[in-house]
Write a protein that holds these residues in place. Structure first.
Motif, mmCIF file in Angstrom:
data_model
loop_
_atom_site.group_PDB
_atom_site.id
_atom_site.type_symbol
_atom_site.label_atom_id
_atom_site.label_comp_id
_atom_site.label_asym_id
_atom_site.label_seq_id
_atom_site.Cartn_x
_atom_site.Cartn_y
_atom_site.Cartn_z
ATOM 1 N N PRO A 3 0.847 -1.197 0.000
ATOM 2 C CA PRO A 3 0.000 0.000 0.000
ATOM 3 C C PRO A 3 0.876 1.239 0.000
ATOM 4 O O PRO A 3 1.842 1.339 0.755
ATOM 5 N N ARG A 4 0.509 2.108 -0.876
ATOM 6 C CA ARG A 4 1.342 3.298 -0.932
ATOM 7 C C ARG A 4 0.953 4.279 0.175
ATOM 8 O O ARG A 4 1.765 4.957 0.743
ATOM 9 N N LYS A 5 -0.312 4.282 0.404
ATOM 10 C CA LYS A 5 -0.779 5.180 1.470
ATOM 11 C C LYS A 5 -1.533 4.352 2.499
ATOM 12 O O LYS A 5 -2.023 3.275 2.197
ATOM 13 N N GLY A 6 -1.606 4.864 3.687
ATOM 14 C CA GLY A 6 -2.357 4.179 4.725
ATOM 15 C C GLY A 6 -3.831 4.186 4.367
ATOM 16 O O GLY A 6 -4.241 4.821 3.409
ATOM 17 N N PRO A 7 -4.616 3.444 5.118
ATOM 18 C CA PRO A 7 -6.048 3.460 4.869
ATOM 19 C C PRO A 7 -6.589 4.877 5.054
ATOM 20 O O PRO A 7 -5.962 5.698 5.721
ATOM 21 N N PRO A 8 -7.701 5.146 4.441
ATOM 22 C CA PRO A 8 -8.227 6.511 4.513
ATOM 23 C C PRO A 8 -8.511 6.945 5.950
ATOM 24 O O PRO A 8 -8.693 6.134 6.843
ATOM 25 N N GLN A 9 -8.595 8.233 6.082
ATOM 26 C CA GLN A 9 -8.653 8.809 7.433
ATOM 27 C C GLN A 9 -9.910 8.435 8.197
ATOM 28 O O GLN A 9 -9.903 8.349 9.401
ATOM 29 N N GLU A 10 -10.997 8.199 7.451
ATOM 30 C CA GLU A 10 -12.269 7.934 8.133
ATOM 31 C C GLU A 10 -12.151 6.801 9.131
ATOM 32 O O GLU A 10 -12.708 6.842 10.218
ATOM 33 N N VAL A 11 -11.431 5.784 8.716
ATOM 34 C CA VAL A 11 -11.318 4.622 9.578
ATOM 35 C C VAL A 11 -10.625 4.980 10.875
ATOM 36 O O VAL A 11 -11.009 4.552 11.954
ATOM 37 N N ALA A 12 -9.648 5.805 10.745
ATOM 38 C CA ALA A 12 -8.901 6.181 11.934
ATOM 39 C C ALA A 12 -9.786 6.938 12.919
ATOM 40 O O ALA A 12 -9.686 6.757 14.122
ATOM 41 N N ASP A 13 -10.675 7.748 12.374
ATOM 42 C CA ASP A 13 -11.528 8.549 13.258
ATOM 43 C C ASP A 13 -12.423 7.685 14.133
ATOM 44 O O ASP A 13 -12.692 7.998 15.275
ATOM 45 N N GLU A 14 -12.900 6.604 13.514
ATOM 46 C CA GLU A 14 -13.882 5.800 14.232
ATOM 47 C C GLU A 14 -13.292 5.129 15.463
ATOM 48 O O GLU A 14 -13.984 4.896 16.439
ATOM 49 N N GLU A 15 -12.033 4.820 15.395
ATOM 50 C CA GLU A 15 -11.453 4.079 16.507
ATOM 51 C C GLU A 15 -10.836 5.015 17.528
ATOM 52 O O GLU A 15 -9.633 5.168 17.603
ATOM 53 N N ALA A 16 -11.693 5.640 18.255
ATOM 54 C CA ALA A 16 -11.165 6.553 19.255
ATOM 55 C C ALA A 16 -10.704 5.777 20.481
ATOM 56 O O ALA A 16 -9.577 5.900 20.919
ATOM 57 N N GLN A 17 -11.601 4.942 21.001
ATOM 58 C CA GLN A 17 -11.246 4.245 22.233
ATOM 59 C C GLN A 17 -11.873 2.869 22.207
ATOM 60 O O GLN A 17 -13.019 2.688 22.587
ATOM 61 N N GLY A 18 -11.130 1.914 21.727
ATOM 62 C CA GLY A 18 -11.624 0.555 21.701
ATOM 63 C C GLY A 18 -12.762 0.413 20.722
ATOM 64 O O GLY A 18 -13.402 1.388 20.375
ATOM 65 N N PRO A 19 -12.993 -0.801 20.272
ATOM 66 C CA PRO A 19 -14.078 -0.970 19.304
ATOM 67 C C PRO A 19 -15.433 -0.745 19.965
ATOM 68 O O PRO A 19 -15.633 -1.090 21.127
ATOM 69 N N LEU A 20 -16.317 -0.161 19.218
ATOM 70 C CA LEU A 20 -17.673 0.046 19.710
ATOM 71 C C LEU A 20 -18.435 -1.260 19.543
ATOM 72 O O LEU A 20 -18.458 -1.841 18.470
ATOM 73 N N GLN A 21 -19.045 -1.689 20.621
ATOM 74 C CA GLN A 21 -19.706 -2.990 20.594
ATOM 75 C C GLN A 21 -21.218 -2.836 20.608
ATOM 76 O O GLN A 21 -21.750 -1.847 21.104
ATOM 77 N N ALA A 22 -21.857 -3.821 20.086
ATOM 78 C CA ALA A 22 -23.313 -3.835 20.122
ATOM 79 C C ALA A 22 -23.779 -5.245 20.418
ATOM 80 O O ALA A 22 -23.159 -6.217 19.989
ATOM 81 N N ILE A 23 -24.834 -5.335 21.198
ATOM 82 C CA ILE A 23 -25.471 -6.637 21.406
ATOM 83 C C ILE A 23 -26.771 -6.614 20.628
ATOM 84 O O ILE A 23 -27.614 -5.737 20.832
ATOM 85 N N LEU A 24 -26.885 -7.557 19.747
ATOM 86 C CA LEU A 24 -28.083 -7.623 18.926
ATOM 87 C C LEU A 24 -28.846 -8.880 19.337
ATOM 88 O O LEU A 24 -28.337 -9.990 19.220
ATOM 89 N N LEU A 25 -29.994 -8.699 19.855
ATOM 90 C CA LEU A 25 -30.788 -9.847 20.273
ATOM 91 C C LEU A 25 -31.580 -10.337 19.076
ATOM 92 O O LEU A 25 -32.528 -9.699 18.637
ATOM 93 N N ALA A 26 -31.158 -11.451 18.537
ATOM 94 C CA ALA A 26 -31.813 -11.960 17.335
ATOM 95 C C ALA A 26 -32.969 -12.874 17.712
ATOM 96 O O ALA A 26 -33.181 -13.905 17.123
#
Lengths: 394, 931
Positions: free
Chosen positions: B3-26
């Motif tokens: 990769p010539r450049k890192g992944p786009p900036q948007e991805v970096a923004d989302e990961e502020a503090q740990g992954p955001l989790q969700a519980i989906l009751l199916a």
């Protein structure tokens, strides 16, 4: 890697997380650059392979959000760059091979290679009929003597180098394109003084970055009044009005419905656009058609600011459905208030919320692009300049 | 690939503090979609040709959630298989992890299981897989996190959406009861959540005319909003503590009914729930077939944009073209030239539509074959369905592989489950449900807990079947089809209504639009309630009495259960000679569990005493009394412990009265005075308590005074004794209010009652009807203004909406649990301030004649000298108090008017002069400080 990047971009396009012609154009160019850079097909390869590659990804990107014409434009621009580079590198290598050929013996190999290269890229078109076809040429070059095969053996490392150079040049070209896309707004703004005069009243609707730059540039030298229609249902006109007021422009904010009434006092209408079609028609935020008609009625010039990346070789054959995006009705009606209308028993009210208006070319007085001002009738020429006719249909 | 450049900036923004989790009751842990859900989990049912779960997952992914735990229970394998094969597995930055459990029967159990696995580390999003939304989570997450940083106990943020505040609309849209919520408008803290009877709140809209608001709610708050214009979106942002709470409280099953209610009523832990209001964004949950219909329409009408069909979200790479009037057409359609495709219609790919067929407002799935001359209106036809020539479908749900033969008619609200075949010319009756699977035989017990069990069993059954599509068919083949149910040569069996007696209610939650007649009924009912609001002045006593009667029956179940428990505990205590302290502890526990007051405990204990006394079969009344005396000497002190004031004591007497009327203890009827005296002698009752009771009885009907008259001699004796000890017992004395009340009956009723009860009748709280255009804000505020600069116009410190005890013991009991806090306050006040003098004014707000608003009675207290120590809350009647009836005062109109005609006028004037239309009050904190 490149695939993941493309997928990510496609998902974002589908989710409408990336919107707006500037952002999508820039992003598309970046993604395509990545795709080309990551292409590791064994050399030698033809430019046609590169073109197929870009076309494939391009189609996917366009399908992800067909209303963002800028994606298609950039894809075509990149294709055009590849074709151009190929022609120049071919003529370059032709010069090289000519030396070889001269040394090896009499054969039109060099020219054959270049024209062969060129025609291989060309899709069937009227003008190709007049040019010699590669089928005719190739046997000629193949039917060479031992010297031919010798030169072929020599050509292998050379074409390796050539294809490497091609790729490099293409990437350079895309970089230039990206810079162009990024800077179009300031290039347009530079022309502001030519169009806005002292004490004029400028009407606009909605908000775009280009528009703001344009007006703020004009403000540096001229004093003028701005009338801003709010641009429902996005109401970004409110923001623009505020920004202009901050700049010191005497600003009046009006409702969209008051545009006609206001038009009599206006010297010029300046608006931003989403895309310019091949016929000179404009896709612009909803409400602008009405403003254009009002301007026509009052013989007020209707000026559209648009970057060259918004220039699309597509004709508007079904603008109201195909190239429009229907947003959530929440922009039209509040959910709470409409709940009665939502009641199926009573029959639901239709609340279409189109995003764009199509403004026919006869209502547009002038396009101001980063390449200067143009009439709508001149658009076809610009298109011929920036796109290869083979790519009009992807 | 370099990769010539890192992944786009948007991805970096989302990961502020740990992954955001969700519980989906199916799993919805309910069975409103039966019998469809026997064969396929609800989350995989298509909404406009896209499985529900795709909407949810796509939204979560686009909102920046990176880790989704999908809790599967019923049909776990189907859901797992779907997720495995879907694009969700391939997405970068988005992980879907199925968690399988086969025996979880409720959301509570699911969350306990997830807690056990220790998978959640951060704040997470809790939703069920049938939620369709396009909201951005950024704002709500930021709000939630900011609150958490300040206050660790702000453990949950609930997303609500503003909707039209109209009970009819609620029912027609989502088939739900109206939600009534009390919210602090400043902090957005949720104070009360009442979702109709489904979550055990007001029993429907008819019965629950009255609503108790806990006084603590107003403590330290500028204002409280009572809102009925909200829809619960069932999207919760939770702190990890929420899971712990579920583990700690193993009886939490339902998210709303148990958990939210438990959290709100639990003041000890102090956990708080906040709300986040959506305005422009969309969110809705598909809870029943009606909301299935509504949400499908919303999707077709593009409310869920960008999750609309033509954006190709989800798993199907199908191109959808949107035409005018919301007609979505997928690829490879074969539509006859003479067929008419009407508005709001979705046609799935490769579907064939025959000549002269008309399709309107419907969703047709893929690979369907629709014959000629077919009429399809408002129906949901899933995939691979064949509909014969001339068939008519109106507002029906037709599942996969159904065959509807020529000229069959499917009437509104019918559900044809998978593979059903409807015979030619057969008429499927309205609201019927037909499935290839026979209805399981089960006791039709509408108890909710049992319903979970059934859901579990049903899920397991179907699970067996769904493992192998064919075997499932084999399982039901032996049944010979009844042509009366599905027509000649048809296949399938008709299900009886899911619940016995629910036949009348079928229309409420079916896909079919609510019949016009029912709508008219609903509207009429609403209008009636409205008019009742507006003419509250004219509300006859009988109407009120009946309303209270309703309420009584509503609460009776819980009451009797509580009494039984208390009685049992006490009895055990007596029989097994358990220590008094322990018995007290146990009863205290029950009190908390049932959210009762001390007075109710005392009543329970006392009632049991009476019953026990009679169980000994005493020969004579005298023997009865001796037996009771014996019990009282031994256990009287326990009783006394539950009596915190005169109010409670009066309550005991009221219980006694009640007992004298009821069957098992009727023998005490003639002994009433004796028993009362006995209680007095044993120090269970004080004379104040007796006077209190007497006062409460003063305005009662003659028939109600039977026992009062019995006690007359005793009371007179008491009063004489009292007067001897205290000479100046009349005016201007620091005499306890109660004594004064007894002595000066005119003022008495204002003093006595401290119920902090805003009488928000179910319908009356229904805010901002269409007929009140001037009041756009459907918000009723109750504000306790602490800043209150005590100007003369402002009524300071209303003692709240005081509750006069006139009409009978039942009312009292209903309200008394709100009294508790007030009583504490009262006790404190009596102890600390002695030199106060209170004057109380009863005021009416927004009298019917002038403003057309509901009557609101506010008892205001105005201080003359010294600080007031009255409760801090008052009612701010926005919109002229139209929606909130500020008083639970059940006293008669006449008596009040006779008593306070002048003051009433003053009060109105005062209100008018105060522009803010709010009754200001001074809080006790402040006044105590002054003191």
């Amino acid at each position: 890697m490149a695939d993941a990047l493309v997928e990510d971009f496609i998902t974002k396009l589908k989710r409408r997380q990336v919107e707006g012609s500037l952002v999508t154009a820039r992003k598309t160019a970046l993604v395509l650059r990545q795709v080309i850079a990551a292409e590791r097909k064994p050399a030698p390869y033809q430019a046609s392979q590169l073109i197929e590659l870009v076309k494939n990804y391009g189609r996917k990107l366009i399908a992800a959000n067909p209303t963002e014409l800028a994606i298609g434009n950039i894809v075509r621009r990149v294709l055009h760059i590849i074709r151009e580079e190929d022609v120049t590198s071919a003529s370059h290598s032709a010069a090289n091979t000519e030396d070889d050929v001269e040394r090896a013996g009499p054969a039109g190999g060099g020219i054959a290679a270049s024209t062969g290269n060129r025609t291989a890229l060309l899709a069937p078109a009227l003008k190709n009929l007049l040019e010699p076809t590669p089928q005719l040429q190739k046997p000629g070059s193949d039917s060479g003597s031992v010297a031919e095969s010798e030169s072929k053996r020599q050509e292998k490392p050379k074409s390796d180098r050539a294809s490497w150079r091609l790729k490099h040049n293409v990437i350079e070209g895309i970089n230039e394109l990206i810079t162009e896309v990024e800077n179009f707004s300031s290039l347009i703004a530079e022309q502001a003084l030519e169009h806005i005069h002292q004490n004029e009243v400028i009407l606009t609707m909605g908000r775009s970055k280009t528009l703001l730059n344009f007006l703020s540039e004009a403000k540096k030298k001229r004093s003028f009044q701005a009338v801003v229609a709010e641009g429902a249902p996005r109401y970004d006109g409110h923001l623009l009005a505020k920004e202009l007021a901050v700049l010191g422009v005497q600003t009046t904010a009006i409702t969209d419905a008051a545009v006609f009434a206001m038009m009599a006092r206006v010297n010029m209408v300046v608006v931003g656009a989403h895309a310019v079609m091949a016929n000179g028609g404009v896709l612009a935020p909803v409400g602008l058609h009405m403003a254009a008609l009002a301007a026509k009625r009052h013989a007020v010039p209707f000026v559209v600011l648009c970057g060259l990346h918004k220039l699309s070789p597509v004709f508007p054959h079904d603008p109201d459905t195909l190239l429009n995006d229907f947003k959530s009705p929440s922009g039209v009606l509040d959910f709470g208030e409409i709940s009665d209308c939502l009641d199926s028993a009573a029959g639901r009210v239709h609340t279409p919320n189109p995003f764009f208006d199509y403004i026919p070319p006869e209502l547009v007085s002038l396009f101001i692009t980063d390449g200067g001002g143009h009439n709508p009738s001149y658009v076809y020429r610009l298109i011929a300049e920036f796109y290869s006719p083979e790519d009009y249909v992807l | 690939m370099a990769p010539r450049k890192g992944p786009p900036q948007e991805v970096a923004d989302e990961e502020a503090q740990g992954p955001l989790q969700a519980i989906l009751l199916a799993d919805s842990f309910a069975q409103k979609f039966k019998p469809i859900t026997l064969e396929r989990p609800k989350m995989l049912l298509p909404v406009a040709n896209v499985p529900m779960i795709d909407y949810t997952l796509e939204w979560l992914a686009s909102a920046g959630v990176e880790d989704v735990l999908v809790f599967c229970c019923a049909h776990a394998r189907q859901i797992q298989a779907y997720i495995e094969t879907s694009k969700w597995k391939k997405q970068p930055n988005f992980h879907v992890t199925p968690i399988v459990s086969h025996n979880s029967m409720s959301a509570g159990e699911a969350l306990r299981l997830i807690d056990e696995k220790n998978l959640i580390r951060n704040d997470f999003i809790l939703i069920s897989g049938d939620t369709i939304s396009n909201m951005s989570l950024d704002a709500v997450l930021a709000e939630h996190k900011a609150r958490r940083a300040k206050d660790k106990q702000a453990i949950m943020t609930m997303v609500v959406k503003q909707a039209k505040p109209d009970p009819v609309t609620h029912l027609t849209r989502l088939g739900n009861e109206e939600l009534l919520a009390a919210i602090d408008p400043q902090t957005k803290q949720l104070l009360l959540y009442d979702h109709g009877k489904e979550s055990g709140g007001r029993e429907g809209s008819k019965g629950g005319q009255y609503l108790g608001l806990e006084r603590a709610m107003f403590e330290g708050r500028q204002a409280v909003q009572l809102r009925t214009d909200l829809e619960d979106c069932f999207i919760d942002i939770c702190a990890p503590e929420v899971l712990m709470l579920f583990t700690d409280n193993f009886d939490y099953q339902h998210l709303r009914r148990d958990f939210v209610k438990g959290l709100l009523s639990d003041e000890i832990m102090g956990n708080k729930i906040y709300t986040y209001e959506l305005t422009r964004e969309y969110a809705a949950r598909i809870d029943n077939l009606r909301s299935y219909d509504t949400v499908s329409k919303d999707v077709i009408h593009r409310w869920a944009y960008p999750f609309v069909l033509d954006t190709m979200f989800g798993n199907r790479p199908v191109n959808v073209k949107l035409g005018r009037t919301n007609i979505y057409k997928e690829e490879d359609l074969k539509i006859a030239r003479t067929a008419v495709i009407g508005e709001n219609t979705v046609l799935g790919e490769k579907t064939v539509v025959g000549e002269r067929t008309i399709i309107q407002n419907s969703v047709i799935g893929s690979n369907c074959v629709i014959g000629a001359n077919v009429r399809i209106y408002g129906s949901y036809v899933w995939n691979d369905v064949k509909i014969g020539n001339g068939a008519v479908l109106t507002s029906a749900v037709v599942c996969d592989n159904v065959l509807v033969k020529d000229k069959a008619v499917v009437e509104p609200g019918a559900v044809l489950s998978f593979k059903v075949e409807v015979g030619g010319g057969f008429r499927v009756p309205a609201y019927s449900r037909i499935s290839m699977l026979a209805q399981p035989m089960e006791d039709d017990d509408s108890d909710e807990e049992l319903e979970y069990d059934q859901a579990g069993v049903g899920g397991a059954d179907a699970h067996k079947g769904s493992d192998d599509e064919e075997s499932e068919g084999a399982a039901v083949v032996p049944i010979s089809w009844n042509p009366e149910e599905v027509g000649v040569a048809g296949k399938g069996c008709r299900w009886a209504m899911v619940r016995e007696g629910a036949e009348d209610d079928e229309w409420k939650q079916s896909v079919a639009p609510i019949p016009a007649a029912k709508l008219a009924d609903l509207a009429a009912a609403a209008a009636e309630d409205n008019s009742r609001d507006e003419n509250a002045m004219d509300v006859s006593r009988s109407a009120r009495a009946s309303a209270q009667g309703d309420e009584e029956t509503d609460e009776e179940d819980q009451d009797s259960e509580f009494l039984k428990e208390v009685g049992g505990t006490f009895r055990r205590g007596v029989v097994e000679k358990i220590k008094q302290e322990n018995v007290q502890l146990e009863i205290n526990g029950l009190k908390l569990a049932y959210n009762k007051t001390f007075a109710e405990c005392a009543s329970g204990v006392f009632k049991t005493m009476l019953v026990m006394t009679l169980e000994g079969k005493p020969a004579s009344p005298a023997a009865t009394l001796t037996a009771l005396k014996k019990l009282l000497t031994q256990w009287g002190s326990l009783l006394k412990k539950f009596l915190t004031g005169e109010e409670d004591e009066a309550e005991v007497l009221l219980t006694l009265e009640e007992a004298c009327e009821e069957k098992p203890t009727r023998d005490f009827g003639p002994l009433f005075a004796k028993v009362a005296q006995l209680l007095y002698d044993e120090d269970v009752l004080s004379e104040e308590g007796l006077f209190q009771w007497e006062g409460e009885k003063r305005y009662a009907d003659e028939s109600d005074k039977k026992y009062l008259n019995q006690c007359k001699i005793f009371l007179t004796w008491l009063r004489e004794a009292d007067e001897e000890s205290e000479e100046e017992s009349d005016d201007d004395s620091p005499l306890p209010a109660k004594a004064k009340a007894a002595a000066a009956p005119v003022e008495h009723s204002e003093d006595e009652d401290e119920a902090d009860v805003a009488d928000v009748s179910g319908e009356k709280a229904r805010v901002s009807r269409a007929d009140s255009p001037e009041s756009r804000s459907p918000t009723t505020s109750i504000s306790g203004d602490h800043a209150g600069s005590p100007g003369p116009q402002k009524a300071k410190g209303s003692a709240g909406r005081k509750q006069a005890e006139v009409e009978g013991p039942s009312v009292k009991r209903d309200l008394s649990f709100q009294l508790q806090d007030l009583e504490d306050d009262e006790a404190r006040r009596n102890g600390e301030t002695t030199d106060e003098e209170e004057e109380e004014v009863l005021s009416e707000v927004g009298s019917a004649g002038k403003r057309g608003g509901a009557l609101a009675k506010v008892a205001e207290e105005e201080e003359r000298e010294g600080p007031t120590t009255l409760p801090p809350s008052s009612i701010d009647y926005e919109n002229d108090g139209k929606y909130l009836k500020g008083s639970a005062s059940s006293e008669d109109e006449e008596t009040r008017e006779v008593r306070q005609p002048i003051k009433h006028d003053q009060a109105v004037d005062r209100r008018k002069s105060g522009d803010s239309q709010s009754v200001q009050s001074r809080g006790p904190d402040e006044s105590l400080r002054d003191a």
